[in-house]
Design a protein around this motif. Structure first.
Motif, PDB file in Angstrom:
ATOM      1  N   UNK A 225       0.807  -1.201  -0.075  1.00  0.00           N
ATOM      2  CA  UNK A 225       0.125  -0.048  -0.131  1.00  0.00           C
ATOM      3  C   UNK A 225       0.900   1.200   0.081  1.00  0.00           C
ATOM      4  N   UNK A 226       1.908   1.210   0.584  1.00  0.00           N
ATOM      5  CA  UNK A 226       2.995   2.435   0.597  1.00  0.00           C
ATOM      6  C   UNK A 226       3.389   2.672  -0.764  1.00  0.00           C
TER       7      UNK A 226
ATOM      8  N   UNK B 150      -5.733   7.735  -6.317  1.00  0.00           N
ATOM      9  CA  UNK B 150      -6.820   8.545  -5.376  1.00  0.00           C
ATOM     10  C   UNK B 150      -7.490   7.661  -4.271  1.00  0.00           C
ATOM     11  N   UNK B 151      -7.607   6.287  -4.699  1.00  0.00           N
ATOM     12  CA  UNK B 151      -8.100   5.416  -3.872  1.00  0.00           C
ATOM     13  C   UNK B 151      -7.357   5.426  -2.422  1.00  0.00           C
ATOM     14  N   UNK B 152      -6.054   6.010  -2.229  1.00  0.00           N
ATOM     15  CA  UNK B 152      -5.176   5.559  -1.086  1.00  0.00           C
ATOM     16  C   UNK B 152      -5.053   7.196  -0.550  1.00  0.00           C
ATOM     17  N   UNK B 153      -5.783   8.028  -1.294  1.00  0.00           N
ATOM     18  CA  UNK B 153      -5.607   9.485  -0.756  1.00  0.00           C
ATOM     19  C   UNK B 153      -5.645   9.925   0.579  1.00  0.00           C
ATOM     20  N   UNK B 154      -6.747   9.205   1.361  1.00  0.00           N
ATOM     21  CA  UNK B 154      -6.965   9.574   2.711  1.00  0.00           C
ATOM     22  C   UNK B 154      -6.150   8.937   3.654  1.00  0.00           C
ATOM     23  N   UNK B 155      -5.492   7.929   3.343  1.00  0.00           N
ATOM     24  CA  UNK B 155      -4.491   7.310   4.089  1.00  0.00           C
ATOM     25  C   UNK B 155      -3.263   8.087   4.532  1.00  0.00           C
ATOM     26  N   UNK B 156      -3.232   8.184   6.105  1.00  0.00           N
ATOM     27  CA  UNK B 156      -2.116   9.170   6.428  1.00  0.00           C
ATOM     28  C   UNK B 156      -0.829   8.020   6.588  1.00  0.00           C
ATOM     29  N   UNK B 157      -1.075   7.144   7.546  1.00  0.00           N
ATOM     30  CA  UNK B 157       0.168   6.010   7.738  1.00  0.00           C
ATOM     31  C   UNK B 157      -0.376   4.689   7.814  1.00  0.00           C
ATOM     32  N   UNK B 158       0.315   3.841   7.527  1.00  0.00           N
ATOM     33  CA  UNK B 158       0.199   2.223   7.557  1.00  0.00           C
ATOM     34  C   UNK B 158       1.146   1.697   8.689  1.00  0.00           C
ATOM     35  N   UNK B 159       0.805   1.081   9.699  1.00  0.00           N
ATOM     36  CA  UNK B 159       1.818   0.342  10.440  1.00  0.00           C
ATOM     37  C   UNK B 159       1.578  -0.921  10.765  1.00  0.00           C
TER      38      UNK B 159
ATOM     39  N   UNK C 157      -4.104   4.386   9.429  1.00  0.00           N
ATOM     40  CA  UNK C 157      -4.663   5.424  10.123  1.00  0.00           C
ATOM     41  C   UNK C 157      -4.962   6.514   9.012  1.00  0.00           C
ATOM     42  N   UNK C 158      -6.085   7.124   8.814  1.00  0.00           N
ATOM     43  CA  UNK C 158      -6.680   8.185   7.892  1.00  0.00           C
ATOM     44  C   UNK C 158      -6.359   9.574   8.556  1.00  0.00           C
ATOM     45  N   UNK C 159      -6.388  10.416   7.355  1.00  0.00           N
ATOM     46  CA  UNK C 159      -6.253  11.978   7.566  1.00  0.00           C
ATOM     47  C   UNK C 159      -7.671  12.434   8.073  1.00  0.00           C
ATOM     48  N   UNK C 160      -8.525  11.911   7.393  1.00  0.00           N
ATOM     49  CA  UNK C 160     -10.149  12.168   7.772  1.00  0.00           C
ATOM     50  C   UNK C 160     -10.882  11.061   7.471  1.00  0.00           C
ATOM     51  N   UNK C 161     -11.937  10.901   8.042  1.00  0.00           N
ATOM     52  CA  UNK C 161     -12.940   9.572   8.028  1.00  0.00           C
ATOM     53  C   UNK C 161     -13.114   9.332   6.460  1.00  0.00           C
ATOM     54  N   UNK C 162     -13.119   8.055   5.928  1.00  0.00           N
ATOM     55  CA  UNK C 162     -13.422   7.706   4.441  1.00  0.00           C
ATOM     56  C   UNK C 162     -14.279   6.413   4.794  1.00  0.00           C
ATOM     57  N   UNK C 163     -15.690   6.777   4.479  1.00  0.00           N
ATOM     58  CA  UNK C 163     -16.572   5.709   4.362  1.00  0.00           C
ATOM     59  C   UNK C 163     -16.447   4.520   3.430  1.00  0.00           C
ATOM     60  N   UNK C 164     -15.516   5.027   2.240  1.00  0.00           N
ATOM     61  CA  UNK C 164     -15.109   3.959   1.340  1.00  0.00           C
ATOM     62  C   UNK C 164     -13.866   3.381   1.291  1.00  0.00           C
ATOM     63  N   UNK C 165     -13.334   3.513   2.436  1.00  0.00           N
ATOM     64  CA  UNK C 165     -11.945   2.758   2.582  1.00  0.00           C
ATOM     65  C   UNK C 165     -12.051   1.182   2.131  1.00  0.00           C
ATOM     66  N   UNK C 166     -13.002   0.354   2.680  1.00  0.00           N
ATOM     67  CA  UNK C 166     -12.953  -0.977   2.703  1.00  0.00           C
ATOM     68  C   UNK C 166     -13.289  -1.326   1.149  1.00  0.00           C
TER      69      UNK C 166
END
Lengths: 492, 314
Positions: free
Chosen positions: A111-112, A125-134, A144-153
Motif C-alpha cells: 500500500x505504501x 486517489x483510492x489511497x488519498x485519505x491514508x495517513x500512515x500504515x503501521x 490511520x486516515x487523515x479524515x474519515x473515509x466511508x469508502x476505504x474498505x
C-alpha cells in the motif's frame, strides 16, 4: 480363456467410459484484449484485472460477484469510533506462490508503494485519505486516515490495491506472484496466458486445474472460436448481434448480467450552448433511450436517468425526469433562443455502443434541430482531444469504474461540471461511515446531477457473455472487471 | 562489379537512414501519449508524469531518435512501453509465426500457380485456359479476409479439421503449429496464386512467340521439349520478380488475415502497438520490415547484375 478375454474387454470398456465421463478440469476463456502487463497496480487496462483479479492476486478486501465487499487477506477489521483508525487482522497461514509467507510487512509495503509520490498506480486517489500504515504484529496492520473515509474498505477491494511481496513485486508485470487460488504458469504473448491451480491456497481451493485466457480481438473470429470449440466461454462477448444465434443453440448459454458501466452522452458543460441548462435539458428530452438500446445493443442494457448503477441498493430511478419528448425539447430550445437549432460535434470512441449509439443519437438530435457532426476517434485520440483537451461538444462513453459519482465533484473533469452544492455533498459523503446516511447522500447526489441535466444519461451497459452450456460458476455481473475462476467447474 | 556493389550499398544505407527519419517523425506527430493511455482516465497528473519519467519519454525528440538508431545498430530495439519487455524478444517471438506463414503461403501459391499458368499457356484458348483464367479472376477479386472467414466456417466450425485460429507455439509440436498456419496460409495464398498464374501464363506466351523457340522447333524439338528446355527458363525472370515482391508483401501485409485467425504475428504486433501508442514497438517493427524489403531488393539487384553484365552500368 474366453471368459478372461470377456472380463478384460469389460474392464477396458468401463475404464474407457469412466475416462470419458470424468469432468473436464481445464477451461479456455476468450477475451477481446490482451493485457499489456499483469500488474494491476501499474496500469488501467481492464484486461489486467480480467486475468489476475481474485485468481492470482488478492487484496485485504475483495468484491463478490454481487458487488458487495468481502474479507480477503484481512480476516476481520475494527474501526475506531472517530472513523480514523482501521485495525486489520490478517489471515495466517497464507503463502505467496513462491512459497514465502504472507504477513503484515507485505501489506505495508504494497500500500505504501501504491500511494508513494513516484507511484505509477492508475487509481492513486483510492489511497488519498491514508495517513500512515503501521505493522502492529506479524498479522496485524493499522491504517490511520487523515479524515474519515466511508469508502476505504471498498477502495481496498480494487485490483489496484492488491498485495504483493517486496521480493517479487517487480516480476508482477510478466510473471506475477500472488496469494490467489491460481498460479501464473505461462504467457505466450499475443496468443494466451495460462494459469494453474494453487494447491496451497488458504481458502476453498479452485475446482479447475488449468485456466487459459485466449485473446481474440475480431468479433467474427470470436464467433468462430466458440463455434469450433477452441474457446469454452467468452464472458464479455464482443458481438451482441450473434447472441440470438447462441441462445438458440443448446450447446451454449448466454449469460446476461449488469456492469458498473454508466453509458452517457457526455456534454461539455463549459462549451456554449451547453453551458445553458435549458439546452442540456432539451438534449435530454430529445433522446429516446430504448431506441438506442435496441438499435445499438440489440436490446441489452437498462435505461438510466442519472450516473448510478441500477443494481445498487442506493439507486434512484430518475429516467422520467428526462423522458423522451420531442415537443418539450423543441420548446426548451426555443426558450433558450435556439429555435433554429445549432451545430455541435459528437466525438465517438471505438466501442460499438459509442459508434452505433452515436448514429442513432445524431438522428434523434436532428429531429429537434440540433445538427451533431460525428467524428470517429481511436482511444488515443479520444483521450487527447476529448478527455485531456476538452475539445468537444458531445461524446459517448461508458464510465466503467464502480461508484464513480464523485467525478461530478471535480470541475476539471472533462465534462467540466462545476456545482458547489454537489461538491460539498460528495465531500460529506467521503467522511460519512454510516451506511444509511451514505445512501441518503448518494441519492441526493443522483438527484442533483439529474436535475442539472449534466450529461445525457443513456443506459447501464449489460455484460453479455457466451459459455458452453456445461460450465457453471462464471460471474454473471461485473462489479469490477474480473473473471473470478475460483468457483467455475464443468457439469458432468 | 565491386564498384556496382559499393554504389548499391551506399544507396541502401541512405534509404535506411531516410526511412528511419520518416518513420520516427510520422509517429511523433500521431496524437496520444503512451503514459496516459496506460493509466486510463482516472490517473492523476503526477502519476502520469512519474510514468513518463520511468518510460524515458521526457527526453528531447532528437535525443530519443539518436538513442533509437544507435540502439538498433547494436541490435537493441529498446523496451516496449506497454509490455515492458525488450522489443527484440517480442519481434523474435512474432517472426517465428510471420516468417513460416509467409513461406508456407508462398510455397502454396507457387505450387498452384506454376502448373496452372503453364497449363493455361500451352492450352491457349482451350477450355483449360478459359477456366483457369476465369478462376484466377475470381481469386484476385475475392478479398482474402472474406475467404478466410469462409475457410473457418467450413474447415474449423463444420468439419473441425483445423482450429479456428490462434497459435499453440512451436514448442508444443511442429504438427500443431503447421495445422494452425494452414487455413491462414491458404487464405493468403489464393490471391497471390491467382496473380502469379496470370503472370506465368502471359510471360510464357511471350517467350513461346520468340524466335529462339521457332529455331528450337525447327531443329526438331517437340513443343513440350522446347517448352521445358528453353521457354520456361526465360519466362521465369518476371515470375521470380513477382515472387520477391509477394514475399515482402506476405511478411508485412498479413495484418487482416492475422486478425481473422488471431495469430500473434508481426502484423498484429504493429496493429496493437498503434492502438496502445506503443510507439517504440511500431517504429522498430516497421524499420525491420523496411530493412527486410530493402535487403531483398538489394539481393535481387546484385543477382541480376551477376547474371546480366549489361545491368551493372545502370
Amino acid at each position: 480363456m474366453f471368459r478372461r478375454i470377456c472380463s478384460i474387454v469389460a474392464f477396458a470398456a468401463t475404464f474407457a467410459v469412466s475416462a470419458v465421463q470424468a469432468a473436464q478440469t481445464d477451461i479456455t476463456i476468450g477475451m477481446q484484449l490482451e493485457p499489456p502487463n499483469l500488474d494491476p497496480t501499474a496500469g488501467a487496462a481492464a484486461a489486467i484485472d480480467e486475468v489476475v483479479y481474485a485468481n492470482v492476486f488478492e487484496g485485504l478486501t475483495r468484491f463478490a460477484s454481487d458487488g458487495s465487499v468481502k474479507p480477503a487477506l484481512a480476516e476481520s477489521w475494527e474501526i475506531s469510533d472517530d472513523g480514523l483508525t482501521y485495525t486489520f487482522k490478517l489471515r495466517s497461514g497464507v503463502s505467496f506462490h513462491d512459497g514465502s509467507e504472507f504477513n503484515a510487512e507485505d501489506v505495508k509495503f504494497s500500500l505504501d508503494r501504491s500511494r508513494d509520490e513516484n507511484s505509477t498506480n492508475a487509481q492513486k486517489q483510492l489511497f488519498e485519505s491514508i495517513e500512515t500504515i503501521e505493522v502492529a504484529g506479524p498479522h496485524t496492520v493499522v491504517i490511520t486516515l487523515s479524515a474519515p473515509n466511508g469508502a476505504l474498505l471498498f477502495n481496498l477491494a480494487w485490483g489496484d490495491a492488491i498485495i504483493v511481496s517486496p521480493d517479487t513485486f517487480d516480476l508482477a508485470k510478466t510473471e506475477p506472484v500472488g496469494t490467489g487460488p491460481f498460479k501464473f504458469s505461462r504467457w505466450v504473448q499475443g496468443d494466451r496466458i495460462e494459469l494453474e491451480k494453487n494447491p496451497q491456497y488458504w481458502g476453498t481451493p479452485a475446482r479447475l486445474d488449468k485456466v487459459t485466457f485466449k485473446f481474440i480481438s475480431e468479433p467474427t473470429a470470436a464467433f468462430a472460436a466458440l463455434m469450433a470449440g477452441d474457446v469454452d466461454a467468452f464472458p464479455v462477448y464482443p458481438a451482441p448481434e450473434n447472441l440470438a444465434q447462441f441462445e438458440a443453440d443448446p450447446r451454449f448459454k448466454v449469460v446476461v448480467g449488469s456492469t458498473e458501466g454508466e453509458t452517457i452522452l457526455s456534454t461539455n458543460n463549459k462549451q456554449p450552448p451547453f453551458d445553458n441548462k435549458l439546452v442540456r435539458q432539451a438534449v435530454a428530452h430529445a433522446i429516446n433511450r430504448q431506441e438506442i438500446i435496441d438499435g445499438a445493443m440489440f436490446g441489452y442494457g437498462t435505461p438510466i436517468g442519472t450516473h448510478f448503477a441500477p443494481h445498487h441498493p442506493a439507486y434512484k430511478d430518475l429516467t422520467d425526469d428526462s423522458a423522451y419528448d420531442v415537443e418539450k425539447a423543441k420548446a426548451l430550445l426555443e426558450e433558450a433562443g435556439f429555435e433554429d437549432g445549432f451545430e455541435t460535434t459528437l466525438k465517438l470512441p471505438p466501442p460499438s455502443y459509442a459508434r452505433r449509439g452515436g448514429e442513432i443519437i445524431a438522428a434523434q438530435l436532428r429531429q429537434v434541430g440540433i445538427n451533431a457532426q460525428i467524428s470517429n476517434l481511436e482511444w488515443a485520440q479520444w483521450l487527447e482531444q476529448v478527455f485531456k483537451g476538452k475539445d468537444f461538444g458531445l461524446t459517448i462513453v461508458s464510465h466503467t469504474e464502480p461508484m464513480d459519482i464523485g467525478i461530478y465533484a471535480n470541475p476539471d473533469y472533462y465534462f467540466q461540471y462545476d456545482n458547489k452544492d454537489l461538491q460539498d455533498l460528495i465531500a460529506a459523503l467521503t467522511l460519512e461511515p454510516d451506511d444509511g446516511k451514505r445512501t441518503d447522500l448518494l441519492q441526493q447526489a443522483q438527484q442533483i446531477i439529474s436535475a442539472d441535466y449534466v450529461n445525457g444519461y443513456l443506459f447501464q451497459l449489460a455484460k453479455t457473455g457466451v459459455a458452453n452450456a456445461k460450465i457453471t460458476g462464471l460471474w454473471e455481473n461485473s462489479p469490477t472487471q474480473a473473471n473470478d475462476m475460483t468457483e467455475v467447474y464443468w457439469e458432468e | 562489379m565491386i564498384r556496382f556493389i559499393a554504389r548499391r550499398v551506399v544507396s541502401l544505407a541512405l534509404t535506411l537512414v531516410v526511412a528511419s527519419a520518416i518513420i520516427f517523425l510520422a509517429l511523433e506527430v500521431v496524437p496520444g501519449d503512451p503514459a496516459s493511455i496506460m493509466l486510463g482516465v482516472n490517473a492523476q497528473p503526477d502519476t502520469i508524469a512519474a510514468l513518463k519519467e520511468e518510460l524515458g519519454l521526457n527526453v528531447s525528440r532528437p535525443a530519443r531518435y539518436f538513442n533509437w538508431v544507435a540502439g538498433m545498430l547494436h541490435g537493441d530495439f529498446g523496451i516496449s512501453y506497454t509490455y515492458r519487455t525488450p522489443v527484440r524478444d517480442m519481434i523474435a517471438d512474432r517472426i517465428l509465426i510471420s516468417l513460416p506463414l509467409a513461406v508456407y503461403a508462398l510455397l502454396l501459391s507457387t505450387a498452384i500457380a506454376f502448373p496452372a499458368g503453364i497449363l493455361a499457356a500451352t492450352r491457349r484458348g482451350a477450355v483449360a485456359d478459359v477456366s483457369i483464367m476465369g478462376s484466377t479472376q475470381l481469386g484476385i477479386a475475392i478479398p482474402n479476409f472474406w475467404f478466410a472467414i469462409i475457410l473457418v466456417a467450413v474447415f474449423a466450425i463444420k468439419l473441425q479439421w483445423f482450429p479456428a485460429g490462434g497459435f499453440p507455439g512451436w514448442q508444443d509440436g511442429f504438427i500443431g503449429g503447421i495445422k494452425a498456419l494452414t487455413l491462414p496460409a491458404v487464405a493468403l495464398a489464393l490471391p497471390q496464386a491467382s496473380i502469379l498464374a496470370r503472370v506465368m501464363r502471359s510471360s510464357l506466351l511471350d517467350t513461346l512467340g520468340e524466335d529462339y523457340i521457332r529455331t528450337a522447333r525447327a531443329k526438331g524439338l517437340t513443343t513440350r521439349q522446347s517448352l521445358w528446355r528453353h521457354a520456361l527458363r526465360n519466362a521465369l525472370i518476371p515470375v521470380l520478380t513477382i515472387i520477391g515482391l509477394q514475399f515482402s508483401f506476405l511478411l508485412a501485409g498479413a495484418i487482416i488475415v492475422e486478425n481473422v485467425f488471431y495469430l500473434p504475428g508481426l502484423g498484429r504486433l504493429i496493429f496493437q502497438g498503434i492502438t496502445q501508442r506503443d510507439l517504440i514497438v511500431v517504429e522498430s517493427v516497421v524499420m525491420l520490415l523496411v530493412f527486410a524489403v530493402v535487403m531483398v531488393t538489394f539481393i535481387v539487384d546484385v543477382a541480376y547484375a551477376a547474371v546480366d553484365p549489361r545491368l551493372r552500368k545502370r
